[in-house]
Scaffold this motif. Structure first.
Motif, short mmCIF file in Angstrom:
data_model
loop_
_atom_site.label_atom_id
_atom_site.label_comp_id
_atom_site.label_asym_id
_atom_site.label_seq_id
_atom_site.Cartn_x
_atom_site.Cartn_y
_atom_site.Cartn_z
N ASP A 159 0.70 -1.13 0.02
CA ASP A 159 -0.06 0.15 -0.15
C ASP A 159 0.83 1.19 -0.05
OD1 ASP A 159 -2.19 -1.44 -0.03
OD2 ASP A 159 -2.62 -1.46 2.29
N LEU A 160 1.95 1.20 0.79
CA LEU A 160 2.78 2.33 0.76
C LEU A 160 3.53 2.65 -0.42
CD1 LEU A 160 4.35 4.20 2.91
CD2 LEU A 160 5.79 2.62 3.34
N LEU A 161 4.16 1.62 -0.94
CA LEU A 161 4.96 1.86 -2.28
C LEU A 161 3.93 2.32 -3.20
CD1 LEU A 161 7.42 1.39 -3.92
CD2 LEU A 161 6.79 -1.25 -4.30
N LEU A 162 2.72 1.47 -3.35
CA LEU A 162 1.56 1.92 -4.57
C LEU A 162 1.26 3.53 -4.32
CD1 LEU A 162 0.04 1.08 -6.86
CD2 LEU A 162 -1.62 0.58 -5.23
N PHE A 163 1.03 3.78 -3.10
CA PHE A 163 0.66 5.32 -2.85
C PHE A 163 1.61 6.22 -3.26
CE2 PHE A 163 0.55 9.11 -0.15
CZ PHE A 163 -0.77 9.59 -0.73
N LEU A 164 2.96 6.13 -2.87
CA LEU A 164 3.90 6.67 -3.03
C LEU A 164 3.95 6.88 -4.78
CD1 LEU A 164 6.30 6.14 -0.45
CD2 LEU A 164 5.21 8.25 -0.83
N ALA A 165 4.08 5.47 -5.20
CA ALA A 165 4.58 5.62 -7.03
C ALA A 165 3.37 6.13 -7.73
CB ALA A 165 4.59 4.11 -7.36
N GLU A 166 2.21 6.27 -7.24
CA GLU A 166 0.97 6.83 -7.89
C GLU A 166 0.87 8.23 -7.52
OE1 GLU A 166 -2.27 4.66 -6.29
OE2 GLU A 166 -2.69 3.37 -8.01
N ASN A 167 1.74 8.79 -6.90
CA ASN A 167 2.08 10.21 -6.53
C ASN A 167 3.27 10.68 -6.50
OD1 ASN A 167 -0.92 11.18 -5.51
ND2 ASN A 167 -0.59 9.14 -4.45
N PRO A 168 3.98 10.44 -7.71
CA PRO A 168 5.42 10.74 -8.09
C PRO A 168 5.86 12.18 -7.58
CG PRO A 168 4.53 10.28 -10.15
CD PRO A 168 3.39 9.90 -9.10
N ASN A 169 7.00 12.21 -7.56
CA ASN A 169 7.78 13.65 -7.17
C ASN A 169 7.03 14.59 -6.17
OD1 ASN A 169 9.70 12.81 -9.02
ND2 ASN A 169 8.14 13.41 -10.94
N LYS A 170 6.41 13.95 -5.13
CA LYS A 170 5.64 14.88 -4.35
C LYS A 170 6.06 14.22 -2.93
CE LYS A 170 1.17 15.32 -6.32
NZ LYS A 170 -0.27 14.84 -6.13
N VAL A 171 6.39 15.29 -2.05
CA VAL A 171 6.85 15.07 -0.68
C VAL A 171 5.49 14.82 -0.04
CG1 VAL A 171 8.12 15.51 1.21
CG2 VAL A 171 8.94 16.29 -1.09
N PHE A 172 5.75 13.56 1.02
CA PHE A 172 4.76 13.31 1.85
C PHE A 172 5.38 13.21 3.32
CE2 PHE A 172 2.76 11.87 -2.06
CZ PHE A 172 1.42 12.15 -1.97
N SER A 173 4.68 13.71 4.30
CA SER A 173 5.46 13.88 5.61
C SER A 173 5.40 12.10 6.12
CB SER A 173 5.07 14.73 6.54
OG SER A 173 3.60 14.28 6.90
N ARG A 174 5.97 11.81 7.15
CA ARG A 174 5.44 10.72 7.78
C ARG A 174 4.28 10.50 8.58
NH1 ARG A 174 10.87 11.52 8.45
NH2 ARG A 174 12.28 9.94 8.18
N ASP A 175 3.70 11.88 8.95
CA ASP A 175 2.26 11.88 9.67
C ASP A 175 1.39 11.36 8.56
OD1 ASP A 175 2.56 12.32 12.21
OD2 ASP A 175 3.58 14.37 11.71
N ALA A 176 1.46 12.20 7.37
CA ALA A 176 0.75 12.06 6.01
C ALA A 176 0.51 10.75 5.77
CB ALA A 176 1.01 13.05 5.02
N LEU A 177 1.64 10.06 5.67
CA LEU A 177 1.86 8.59 5.07
C LEU A 177 1.05 7.84 6.25
CD1 LEU A 177 5.17 8.49 3.70
CD2 LEU A 177 2.98 8.48 2.33
N PHE A 178 1.33 7.98 7.51
CA PHE A 178 0.66 7.14 8.51
C PHE A 178 -0.78 7.29 8.32
CE2 PHE A 178 -0.92 6.13 12.76
CZ PHE A 178 -0.16 4.79 12.72
N ASP A 179 -1.38 8.49 8.34
CA ASP A 179 -2.78 8.56 8.28
C ASP A 179 -3.38 7.91 7.04
OD1 ASP A 179 -2.75 10.00 10.39
OD2 ASP A 179 -2.83 12.15 9.69
N ARG A 180 -2.62 8.13 6.04
CA ARG A 180 -3.05 7.66 4.70
C ARG A 180 -3.00 6.02 4.72
NH1 ARG A 180 -5.47 8.91 -0.25
NH2 ARG A 180 -5.57 6.91 -1.22
N ILE A 181 -2.18 5.47 5.17
CA ILE A 181 -1.91 4.10 4.91
C ILE A 181 -2.57 3.13 6.03
CG2 ILE A 181 -0.57 2.16 4.36
CD1 ILE A 181 -0.36 4.31 2.12
N TRP A 182 -2.25 3.93 7.12
CA TRP A 182 -2.70 3.04 8.58
C TRP A 182 -4.08 3.48 9.00
CZ3 TRP A 182 2.27 3.23 7.17
CH2 TRP A 182 3.01 2.21 7.08
N GLY A 183 -4.20 4.84 8.64
CA GLY A 183 -5.42 5.46 9.31
C GLY A 183 -5.19 5.90 10.64
#
Ligand code: CA
Length: 226
Positions: A159-183
């Motif tokens: 999920d993490l890899l797919l989300f990042l790959a679908e949004n290339p060249n954008k910076v996501f903070s650890r908080d944003a990724l945690f909310d996005r992938i883990w909820g």
């Protein structure tokens, strides 16, 4: 659209060719198994029509060797009408089996049908696969390949890899990724993100110290490099 006819009886090959040409297909004819196999592997045909009783290399062997390399739609057209032969041909990867004597109109209809189906399949397949240099992410199959070899990612790593790959060249903070992938309600914290990024890198990067896919942006988070 180009069809390869592998058939040793010239009159039959020409009959097939004439009907296919009327329907707008270009045709090449190979009069024996060796020549047929060579053409089938060297050229990207849209479909192959294959006789079984051929001089030299027989049709079963030609079919088997084509399937080792290519997924080109293939119809066996043979005087062999035994169930045993049909089962064998289909088992070797032929998409269809027609027996002689045959109706040229039916052959053309089946040719069109197989080409349509195959191109739809390939289209769907392509849109489901994200390719970035040596990395392939198969969305539906939830599979990751690196240089042709499958890498086993856990559900969250995927999920993490797919989300990042679908949004290339954008910076996501650890908080944003945690909310996005883990909820929001999930147990754990942002350190979970760091750990997962590290594990994904170990699975897809050649050199985890110098990542080519998921980059660390100091003080900001992570960025997928397209
Ligand atoms: Ca024959």
């Amino acid at each position: 659209m180009r069809i390869l006819i592998i058939e040793d009886e010239q009159s039959i090959a020409e009959l097939e060719r004439d009907y296919l040409q009327i329907s707008g297909f270009e045709c090449d004819i190979a009069g024996d198994g060796e020549k047929g196999l060579e053409l089938a592997l060297a050229t990207d045909y849209d479909l192959i029509i294959l006789d079984l009783m051929l001089p030299g290399l027989d049709g079963f062997e030609v079919c088997r060797r084509i399937r080792e390399k290519k997924e080109t739609p293939l119809i066996i057209l043979s005087a062999k009408s035994e169930e045993f032969d049909k089962v064998r041909g289909l088992g070797l990867g032929a998409d269809d089996y027609m027996t002689k004597p045959f109706s040229p109109g039916e052959l053309v209809a089946r040719v069109k049908n197989h080409i349509d189906r195959y191109s739809r399949l390939v289209g769907v397949h392509r849109s489901n696969v994200l390719k970035i240099r040596g990395l392939e992410i198969h969305r539906d199959a939830r599979k990751v390949m690196m240089n042709g070899r499958e890498r086993n990612l856990t559900a969250k790593e995927f999920d993490l890899l797919l989300f990042l790959a679908e949004n290339p060249n954008k910076v996501f903070s650890r908080d944003a990724l945690f909310d996005r992938i883990w909820g929001m309600d999930a147990l754990g914290d942002v350190a979970t993100v760091t750990v997962h990024v590290q594990r994904v890198r170990e699975k897809i990067e050649e050199d985890t110290q110098n990542p080519q896919y998921i980059e660390t942006v100091w003080g900001a988070g992570y960025r997928f490099r397209a």
